[in-house]
Write a protein that holds these residues in place. Structure first.
Motif, PDB file in Angstrom:
ATOM      1  N   VAL A 126      -2.361  -1.470  -4.340  1.00  0.00           N
ATOM      2  CA  VAL A 126      -1.264  -2.267  -4.883  1.00  0.00           C
ATOM      3  C   VAL A 126      -0.172  -2.465  -3.820  1.00  0.00           C
ATOM      4  O   VAL A 126       0.427  -3.538  -3.737  1.00  0.00           O
ATOM      5  CB  VAL A 126      -0.737  -1.589  -6.176  1.00  0.00           C
ATOM      6  N   ALA A 127       0.041  -1.457  -3.001  1.00  0.00           N
ATOM      7  CA  ALA A 127       1.029  -1.597  -1.917  1.00  0.00           C
ATOM      8  C   ALA A 127       0.599  -2.715  -0.961  1.00  0.00           C
ATOM      9  O   ALA A 127       1.425  -3.505  -0.497  1.00  0.00           O
ATOM     10  CB  ALA A 127       1.171  -0.275  -1.160  1.00  0.00           C
ATOM     11  N   ASP A 128      -0.713  -2.802  -0.706  1.00  0.00           N
ATOM     12  CA  ASP A 128      -1.237  -3.877   0.149  1.00  0.00           C
ATOM     13  C   ASP A 128      -0.988  -5.243  -0.480  1.00  0.00           C
ATOM     14  O   ASP A 128      -0.572  -6.194   0.191  1.00  0.00           O
ATOM     15  CB  ASP A 128      -2.757  -3.713   0.365  1.00  0.00           C
ATOM     16  N   VAL A 129      -1.244  -5.343  -1.790  1.00  0.00           N
ATOM     17  CA  VAL A 129      -1.040  -6.615  -2.501  1.00  0.00           C
ATOM     18  C   VAL A 129       0.445  -6.971  -2.500  1.00  0.00           C
ATOM     19  O   VAL A 129       0.828  -8.124  -2.261  1.00  0.00           O
ATOM     20  CB  VAL A 129      -1.601  -6.546  -3.942  1.00  0.00           C
ATOM     21  N   ALA A 130       1.285  -5.959  -2.720  1.00  0.00           N
ATOM     22  CA  ALA A 130       2.733  -6.185  -2.750  1.00  0.00           C
ATOM     23  C   ALA A 130       3.221  -6.733  -1.412  1.00  0.00           C
ATOM     24  O   ALA A 130       4.063  -7.629  -1.359  1.00  0.00           O
ATOM     25  CB  ALA A 130       3.461  -4.884  -3.096  1.00  0.00           C
ATOM     26  N   GLU A 131       2.669  -6.202  -0.331  1.00  0.00           N
ATOM     27  CA  GLU A 131       3.072  -6.638   1.010  1.00  0.00           C
ATOM     28  C   GLU A 131       2.826  -8.143   1.194  1.00  0.00           C
ATOM     29  O   GLU A 131       3.695  -8.861   1.694  1.00  0.00           O
ATOM     30  CB  GLU A 131       2.277  -5.842   2.043  1.00  0.00           C
TER      31      GLU A 131
END
Ligand code: UDP
Length: 238
Positions: free
Chosen positions: A35-40
């Motif tokens: 999710v952190a990757d998607v948020a980025e």
């Protein structure tokens, strides 16, 4: 700073990608990292739609489902994707991303139904849309759902997140001489019998001239590099 290479993408995450090293289910640290990757990338202004699989919870053709009516088992598989979609949307909320889950099968007390104009509206508003329940039909896969939804929302590319960092000339686990393709055409992938997505998904992408990028979900920062158009994974093009 350079600009993202894409404005709207369809990201296909397999259910198994959520397991981490666990034998099944959802691994907390893994989903948070994903999710952190998607948020980025969402924060770069890229419109992101996600199709999530369900293999970590239930696979319609799995040994456990043997003897079951195939369509029934497949509906169970689709319901598993709804659970993953809810977990994903909730994890996104924790990092300040607004996500909307849309289901291909009616389950309205839980998530809203898939309505194409609504999905497009959410994307334009900067929300992440998580497509659940695959295509809504048994005998299909979430890879096919990714190709279908990708075409429907006019995504510029389908990003297929896998455990390996691209398409190889042979299985890199078995053959030390296997090399990664930086890019390959649909026709060449067929001629070389390279497995990119299942046949239905692959045919749909090829017919719609929708490129596919196969990349690693475990490699840190890979999704952002893909979005920025850097050399990462394998691009399957027309
Ligand atoms: N499934 C289905 N129709 C669809 C998408 C999925 O019947 O359009 C069922 C099928 O049983 C499949 C399961 O849901 O095995 C989980 O989806 P998939 O195997 O694509 O998930 P992944 O491998 O990406 O985790």
């Amino acid at each position: 700073m350079s600009k993202p290479a894409y404005q709207r993408v369809l990201l296909k995450l397999s259910g198994e990608a959520l397991m981490g090293d666990d034998p099944f289910g959802i691994n907390r640290a893994t989903i948070e990292r994903m999710v952190a990757d998607v948020a980025e990338v969402a924060k770069l202004g890229v419109q992101v739609a996600v199709v999530i699989g369900g293999g970590n919870i239930f696979r319609g053709v799995a040994p456990g489902a043997q003897g079951m009516d195939r369509a029934t088992a497949d509906y169970m598989g689709m319901l598993a994707t709804v659970m993953n979609a809810l977990a994903l949307a909730d994890a996104m909320r924790h990092v300040g991303i607004t996500a909307r889950v849309m289901s291909a099968i009616g389950i309205e007390q839980v998530v809203e139904p898939y309505v194409r104009p609504k999905a497009l509206q959410y994307l334009e508003e900067g929300k992440v849309v998580v497509f659940a329940a695959g295509t809504g039909n048994p005998f299909f896969t979430t890879d096919t759902a990714a190709a279908l939804r990708g075409a429907e929302i006019s995504a510029e590319i389908v990003l297929k997140a896998t455990k390996v960092d691209g398409v190889y000339s042979a299985d890199p686990k078995k053959d030390p001489h296997a090399t990664r393709y930086e890019n390959i055409s649909f026709d060449e992938a067929i001629a070389k019998h390279l497995q990119v997505m299942d046949a239905t998904a692959f045919a749909l992408c090829r017919d719609q001239k929708l490129p596919i990028k196969v990349f690693s979900i475990v490699k840190p920062g890979a999704l952002t590099r893909v979005i920025m158009g850097e050399d990462e994974g394998t691009l399957v093009h027309v």
